[in-house]
Write a protein that holds these residues in place. Structure first.
Motif, PDB file in Angstrom:
ATOM      1  N   UNK A  13       4.192 -17.639  15.935  1.00 27.44           N
ATOM      2  CA  UNK A  13       2.968 -16.911  15.639  1.00 27.44           C
ATOM      3  C   UNK A  13       3.342 -15.490  15.229  1.00 27.44           C
ATOM      4  N   UNK A  14       2.716 -15.020  14.162  1.00 26.43           N
ATOM      5  CA  UNK A  14       3.043 -13.684  13.656  1.00 26.43           C
ATOM      6  C   UNK A  14       2.628 -12.625  14.673  1.00 26.43           C
ATOM      7  N   UNK A  15       3.484 -11.658  14.836  1.00 25.16           N
ATOM      8  CA  UNK A  15       3.185 -10.514  15.679  1.00 25.16           C
ATOM      9  C   UNK A  15       3.136  -9.303  14.765  1.00 25.16           C
ATOM     10  N   UNK A  16       2.104  -8.509  14.893  1.00 25.64           N
ATOM     11  CA  UNK A  16       1.933  -7.376  13.995  1.00 25.64           C
ATOM     12  C   UNK A  16       1.353  -6.198  14.748  1.00 25.64           C
ATOM     13  N   UNK A  17       1.670  -5.018  14.264  1.00 23.63           N
ATOM     14  CA  UNK A  17       1.082  -3.810  14.829  1.00 23.63           C
ATOM     15  C   UNK A  17      -0.259  -3.496  14.172  1.00 23.63           C
ATOM     16  N   UNK A  18      -0.691  -4.357  13.266  1.00 27.44           N
ATOM     17  CA  UNK A  18      -1.949  -4.137  12.562  1.00 27.44           C
ATOM     18  C   UNK A  18      -3.087  -4.924  13.199  1.00 27.44           C
ATOM     19  N   UNK A  19      -4.223  -4.270  13.323  1.00 25.96           N
ATOM     20  CA  UNK A  19      -5.434  -4.952  13.790  1.00 25.96           C
ATOM     21  C   UNK A  19      -6.201  -5.554  12.638  1.00 25.96           C
ATOM     22  N   UNK A  20      -6.176  -4.868  11.482  1.00 28.46           N
ATOM     23  CA  UNK A  20      -6.949  -5.327  10.332  1.00 28.46           C
ATOM     24  C   UNK A  20      -6.294  -4.868   9.042  1.00 28.46           C
ATOM     25  N   UNK A  21      -6.499  -5.676   8.004  1.00 29.98           N
ATOM     26  CA  UNK A  21      -6.057  -5.333   6.655  1.00 29.98           C
ATOM     27  C   UNK A  21      -7.193  -5.677   5.704  1.00 29.98           C
ATOM     28  N   UNK A  60      -5.144  -0.457   6.008  1.00 28.54           N
ATOM     29  CA  UNK A  60      -4.723  -1.098   7.253  1.00 28.54           C
ATOM     30  C   UNK A  60      -5.195  -0.269   8.440  1.00 28.54           C
ATOM     31  N   UNK A  61      -5.444  -0.956   9.540  1.00 28.44           N
ATOM     32  CA  UNK A  61      -5.761  -0.303  10.806  1.00 28.44           C
ATOM     33  C   UNK A  61      -4.752  -0.804  11.832  1.00 28.44           C
ATOM     34  N   UNK A  62      -4.019   0.133  12.422  1.00 26.67           N
ATOM     35  CA  UNK A  62      -2.988  -0.233  13.388  1.00 26.67           C
ATOM     36  C   UNK A  62      -3.568  -0.316  14.796  1.00 26.67           C
ATOM     37  N   UNK A  63      -2.734  -0.803  15.719  1.00 23.01           N
ATOM     38  CA  UNK A  63      -3.159  -0.925  17.118  1.00 23.01           C
ATOM     39  C   UNK A  63      -3.591   0.407  17.713  1.00 23.01           C
ATOM     40  N   UNK A  64      -2.965   1.501  17.259  1.00 21.03           N
ATOM     41  CA  UNK A  64      -3.360   2.815  17.780  1.00 21.03           C
ATOM     42  C   UNK A  64      -4.469   3.444  16.927  1.00 21.03           C
ATOM     43  N   UNK A  65      -5.133   2.607  16.131  1.00 19.85           N
ATOM     44  CA  UNK A  65      -6.305   2.960  15.318  1.00 19.85           C
ATOM     45  C   UNK A  65      -6.016   3.948  14.191  1.00 19.85           C
ATOM     46  N   UNK A  66      -4.773   3.979  13.724  1.00 25.70           N
ATOM     47  CA  UNK A  66      -4.455   4.766  12.541  1.00 25.70           C
ATOM     48  C   UNK A  66      -4.877   4.009  11.294  1.00 25.70           C
TER      49      UNK A  66
END
Length: 75
Positions: A13-21, A60-66
């Motif tokens: 399963x892909x692991x990513x630091x992104x919440x959304x693209x 993109x939106x990262x886990x830390x909401x950047x």
């Protein structure tokens, strides 16, 4: 964050630091392909404009909401 996408590099399963693209592209098919590529690639390499293929831009939106905007380089 684990996703429903399969990482072709590991087979897991892909692991990513992104919440959304979000991707803007000429067709929904291109947008879908580029979105998945960006989501999976984020775990392996920096997000660069070459990943946009035929898309115009991506957000993109990262886990830390950047929030990051990736724009295609002018030809």
């Amino acid at each position: 964050m684990a996703h429903h996408l399969i990482d072709p590099f590991t087979g897991d399963s892909a692991s990513s630091s992104l919440l959304a693209v979000t991707v803007c592209a000429p067709t929904a098919t291109i947008a879908e392909v580029v979105t998945k590529n960006l989501m999976v690639a984020a775990a392996h390499q920096p997000l660069t404009t070459y990943l946009l293929l035929e898309a115009h831009w991506a957000m993109t939106i990262s886990e830390n909401l950047n929030l990051t905007r990736i724009a295609k380089e002018a030809a």
